[in-house]
Write a protein that holds these residues in place. Structure first.
Motif, short mmCIF file in Angstrom:
data_model
loop_
_atom_site.label_atom_id
_atom_site.label_comp_id
_atom_site.label_asym_id
_atom_site.label_seq_id
_atom_site.Cartn_x
_atom_site.Cartn_y
_atom_site.Cartn_z
N TYR A 15 41.77 41.90 45.14
CA TYR A 15 42.63 40.76 44.81
C TYR A 15 44.06 40.94 45.29
O TYR A 15 44.88 40.04 45.12
N ILE A 18 44.97 38.32 47.80
CA ILE A 18 45.05 37.00 47.17
C ILE A 18 46.41 36.83 46.50
O ILE A 18 47.06 35.79 46.62
N SER A 183 32.82 24.10 41.30
CA SER A 183 33.25 24.84 40.11
C SER A 183 32.05 25.26 39.27
O SER A 183 31.97 26.41 38.80
N TYR A 186 30.15 28.03 41.01
CA TYR A 186 30.89 29.30 40.91
C TYR A 186 30.69 29.93 39.53
O TYR A 186 30.43 31.13 39.41
N GLU A 190 28.82 33.51 38.77
CA GLU A 190 29.55 34.63 38.16
C GLU A 190 28.86 35.11 36.88
O GLU A 190 28.81 36.31 36.61
N LYS A 213 39.49 34.89 34.38
CA LYS A 213 39.20 34.86 35.82
C LYS A 213 38.49 33.56 36.20
O LYS A 213 38.86 32.89 37.17
N LEU A 214 37.47 33.18 35.42
CA LEU A 214 36.74 31.93 35.70
C LEU A 214 37.68 30.73 35.65
O LEU A 214 37.65 29.86 36.53
N LEU A 216 40.95 30.57 36.05
CA LEU A 216 41.90 30.56 37.16
C LEU A 216 41.26 30.04 38.44
O LEU A 216 41.82 29.19 39.14
N PHE A 217 40.05 30.55 38.75
CA PHE A 217 39.39 30.13 39.98
C PHE A 217 38.97 28.67 39.93
O PHE A 217 39.06 27.95 40.93
N VAL A 220 42.05 26.58 40.54
CA VAL A 220 42.41 26.61 41.96
C VAL A 220 41.50 25.71 42.79
O VAL A 220 41.96 24.93 43.64
N ILE A 221 40.18 25.80 42.54
CA ILE A 221 39.21 24.99 43.29
C ILE A 221 39.50 23.50 43.11
O ILE A 221 39.55 22.72 44.08
#
Length: 385
Positions: A15, A18, A183, A186, A190, A213-214, A216-217, A220-221
């Motif tokens: 990361y 990133i 989303s 993903y 995960e 973590k989930l 945040l991603f 972002v998506i």
């Protein structure tokens, strides 16, 4: 706190880039008075760097095997010239021309791979020769002139967008729906990976860290797809990139060939003694690089709407820089597809941000060189540690 420290230590390299990319984006967003993250500019960054991402994925695999390819810019230019001749001069069907161009790229990769894998000539020399050969052949094929324009169907490969299916007005609703679907995919993936790790007694982060973590991603998506929806939606080239990233990630992580590529780069002699056909693996890596260079050449020609003798200049340096910044090691055996994409985006945001600020190409090259040096230094120092 111990769990957080362990999580950071285990994922600092994964990361780290990133975090660096986010920092660069925030910096240029401030310096450009908010222009960097406008919907139009985000779309431009994707389209301007699509061919570099394609090259970076192919270059990553070559570097993982412990080799290098300096010819990709010239090969991309040569294939772009072939596309111009086939589509504009000969008026061949678009699909047939694209297939023929990809075959030409594969043949070039096989030619170079033969000398590297089976004759044991250093890849630096073989591909340096290839860089000169195919740059010369590009000039011969185009006779120093530009071929343009390409048919509309071919240009859509790199400059058109998914059509709206719901009549959303200012917002491209199909793009928003795709963001939600991605989303969900993903999150499900995960959760499956977490369950699999637990079955094999692999340490996993705490539930709070995992949920963070989930979240945040997913944010972002959906922010990304929302910004695209404010302009024209998802460009076709982004779909091509997504397919390539997912396909090559699966190949490198879940297939025998992927494991063999890592093993050859990690320790070629040990891999050979273990039964891995090391020469064949390197040959395949160069054939793949030829195909990716051809695809990059087609995307670039379509975006430029012309086949030019100057196409592909310094593409090889951008591709190598993207792979190395993304975590690949010149010693071989180390690197991830997602990391190469992040590296390409770092280079792309740097280029775009500096251009928006009016910084000249001379200083842009110098700054990119310093970023590349810093990435390699980080890799060397982390290995010593």
């Amino acid at each position: 706190m111990d769990n957080i420290k362990q999580f950071i230590n285990n994922n600092v390299k994964q990361y780290g880039m990133i975090i660096a990319l986010v920092g660069i984006v925030i910096l240029f967003q401030i310096l450009t008075d908010g222009i960097l993250l406008t919907p139009l500019n985000i779309t431009n960054i994707i389209m301007q760097n699509s061919y570099i991402i394609v090259l970076a994925i192919g270059m990553l695999i070559v570097i993982i095997t412990g080799e290098i390819d300096l010819s990709v810019g010239s090969v991309a230019a040569f294939v772009g010239a072939m596309a111009g001749i086939l589509l504009v001069n000969q008026d061949l069907p678009i699909i047939l021309s694209i297939v023929l161009c990809l075959v030409v790229g594969a043949a070039i990769g096989a030619w170079q791979g033969f000398w590297v894998a089976y004759v044991s000539i250093p890849s630096f020399i073989v591909t340096l020769a290839g860089m000169l050969i195919f740059r010369g052949l590009t000039l011969v094929a185009l006779q120093g002139q530009t071929i343009a324009p390409f048919p509309d169907g071919f240009r859509s490969l790199s400059s058109s967008f998914l059509p709206e299916a719901f009549g959303g007005g200012e917002l491209h609703l199909l793009t928003l729906l795709i963001g939600v679907v991605l989303s969900v995919i993903y999150i499900v993936n995960e959760i499956k990976l977490r369950k699999s790790d637990r079955q094999y007694n692999i340490q996993v982060p705490s539930a709070i860290l995992f949920a963070t973590k989930l979240a945040l991603f997913v944010i972002v998506i959906n922010l990304f797809t929302y910004m695209l929806a404010l302009y024209e939606g998802i460009p076709y080239v982004l779909i091509i990139l997504l397919v390539l990233v997912l396909g090559y990630t699966f190949m490198m992580n879940k297939t025998i060939l992927g494991r063999h590529i890592y093993s050859v780069g990690g320790n070629e002699k040990a891999a050979k003694l273990s039964g891995v056909k090391t020469a064949k693996v390197k040959f395949i890596a160069f054939v793949n690089m030829g195909i990716m260079a051809a695809l990059a050449g087609l995307i670039f020609a379509g975006r430029l709407n012309a086949a030019t003798p100057q196409a592909g200049n310094l593409f090889e340096l951008d591709a190598i820089a993207a792979a190395v910044i993304g975590g690949a090691s010149f010693t071989g055996g180390v690197g991830r597809v997602f990391g190469a994409v992040i590296g390409a985006l770092v280079m792309g945001v740097l280029n775009n941000g500096m251009s928006l600020m009016g910084i000249g190409i001379d200083w842009q090259q110098a700054i990119k060189g310093l970023v590349l040096l810093a990435a390699v230094a980080f890799d060397v120092l982390s290995k010593k540690k």
